[in-house]
Design a protein around this motif. Structure first.
Motif, PDB file in Angstrom:
ATOM      1  N   HIS A 151      -3.747 -30.890  46.070  1.00 51.77           N
ATOM      2  CA  HIS A 151      -4.017 -30.677  47.494  1.00 51.77           C
ATOM      3  C   HIS A 151      -5.520 -30.504  47.773  1.00 51.77           C
ATOM      4  N   HIS A 155      -8.319 -32.395  50.206  1.00 53.74           N
ATOM      5  CA  HIS A 155      -9.288 -31.854  51.167  1.00 53.74           C
ATOM      6  C   HIS A 155     -10.689 -32.437  50.925  1.00 53.74           C
ATOM      7  N   SER A 185      -9.840 -22.865  52.866  1.00 55.45           N
ATOM      8  CA  SER A 185      -8.569 -22.984  53.582  1.00 55.45           C
ATOM      9  C   SER A 185      -7.905 -21.621  53.668  1.00 55.45           C
ATOM     10  N   ASP A 349      -4.043 -29.603  57.181  1.00 53.99           N
ATOM     11  CA  ASP A 349      -3.281 -30.329  56.177  1.00 53.99           C
ATOM     12  C   ASP A 349      -2.711 -31.616  56.758  1.00 53.99           C
TER      13      ASP A 349
HETATM   14 ZN    ZN Z   1      -4.935 -27.219  52.924  1.00 50.93          ZN
END
Ligand code: ZN
Ligand code: KG4
Length: 378
Positions: A151, A155, A185, A349
């Motif tokens: 993830h 980003h 985040s 996201d």
């Molecule tokens: Zn995130």
């Protein structure tokens, strides 16, 4: 090559489909959908992991159908294709998703897609597992190889994808190395040195709360809604950022780590000790302190490693003060460094960043059954 990417690490159910051009670093976005659960979680003042998983179970199949239709890849089947038991067994722990899957996927012919990508960590375990098992089941049903994506790497890519005006084409920013990435985040605050795409070296991270988490918690103390980041920023617009001297944790420490828990506690004590206080001043002064440490440590990292590029990623990268301040300070202290900020549409996201990371990091798609890794590190 067409890639369908799935992202469910937190409270957004997202699916994107892109088509890459092998001859250039450009791609077309065929679909980019995000179904947000923010309103639901706002009632509880934060993301409730099992609620998030239930929502992903409900949303994944409808979002997939929508994405295929948007991408013009949806081909209804004339006869009912029964989904094999072996495929459905991959969703044995997601019974609601399994039900939707068996019903809807039996009506769709295998779309012309070359690979699937999915976020397998880091994130909330119940949320991640839903997306990963969904990807496993689709991969088994459509006989498509899978690409697991971190993830946080997604980003990083959110700041590299640049849309070409008035088209659905995107190009990938030609990143000059070494680069420094500040990833901020709700769950992470990390500084990375990037020597080339796919090779990341962690330079520092938060020792306690993440930056976004601090915004969320301070917002709660001020009775502002979830998510706290945008709410604090809005309240701060009318406040004086110099009104209250909140601490700048670890600012004078040479290392590149962060700490936000002490700052949060200082706000708590300030509110306890001042029965009457100016909410805009508290919000602005807290934001000022948080932004100052984020910017200072990032610029210091860039100076130390002679970075040619500095990039920002993650939900907190939407913060206007952070975006403005990093550009200003870099202008003075890093005259030859390019600052890359993600479009505001890509800070939260989304699956587009996951698809881009899958397409442009030379990860080989493979037939495998993936597992979620909630504590995955970049
Ligand atoms: Zn995130
Ligand atoms: O990357 P993200 O959407 O989800 C995670 O992977 O965690 O980040 C969400 C975080 C939340 O803590 C939210 O309060 C914060 O990003 N955020 C902001 C702003 N917009 C979102 N923080 C500060 N300023 C903002 N404008």
């Amino acid at each position: 090559m067409k890639i369908l990417a799935i992202e469910t690490s937190c409270d957004e159910t997202a699916i994107a489909i892109i088509e890459t051009d092998p001859k250039s670093a450009t791609f077309r976005v065929l679909a980019n959908l995000v179904s947000s659960q923010i309103k639901l979680h706002a009632k509880y003042g934060g993301v409730v992991p099992n609620l998030a998983r239930r929502e992903h179970e409900k949303n994944l199949v409808p979002v997939l159908v929508d994405a295929l239709k948007t991408a013009k890849l949806y081909r209804p089947s004339s006869k009912n294709i029964s989904v094999p038991e072996k495929v459905l067994s991959l969703l044995s722990r997601e019974t609601e998703l399994q039900k939707h899957f068996a019903k809807e996927l039996s009506k769709i012919r295998t779309p012309k897609i070359d690979a699937l990508a999915v976020t397998y960590g880091p994130g909330l375990a119940p949320a991640l597992w839903t997306g990963v098992n969904f990807a496993n089941a689709l991969s088994a049903l459509w006989k498509l190889p899978l690409i697991p994506i971190n993830h946080m790497e997604g980003h990083i890519f959110s700041s590299l994808i640049k849309s070409k005006p008035n088209t659905n084409r995107f190009s990938l920013f030609a990143l000059h190395f070494p680069a420094i990435a500040l990833l901020v985040s709700g769950g992470h605050t990390e500084l990375h040195l990037i020597k080339k795409l796919g090779r990341y070296e962690r330079l520092g991270e938060t020792l306690d709360d993440a930056a976004g988490e601090a915004f969320d918690k301070v917002a709660k103390m001020l009775s502002l809604p979830y998510p706290g980041g945008p709410a604090i920023s809005k309240a701060a617009e009318k406040g004086n950022p110099l009104a209250i001297a909140f601490p700048r944790p670890l600012l004078s420490h040479k290392n590149l780590n962060f700490s936000f828990s002490g700052l949060k506690t200082s706000v708590l004590y300030y509110l306890r000790d001042h029965l009457r206080f100016s909410l805009p001043d508290v919000a602005a002064s807290f934001e000022e302190a948080a932004v100052e440490v984020l910017v200072e440590k990032t610029i210091r990292a860039a100076e130390t490693y002679h970075a040619k590029t500095v990039l920002l990623g993650g939900g907190v990268a939407a913060n206007k003060k952070l975006r403005k301040r990093i550009a200003e300070v870099a202008g003075v202290r890093l005259s030859k460094t390019t600052i890359l900020l993600p479009d505001l549409t890509h800070t939260g996201d989304n699956a587009l960043m996951i698809a881009a990371a899958a397409a442009f990091t030379n990860k080989q798609p493979a037939y495998r059954e993936l597992s979620a890794e909630s504590g995955l590190k970049l």
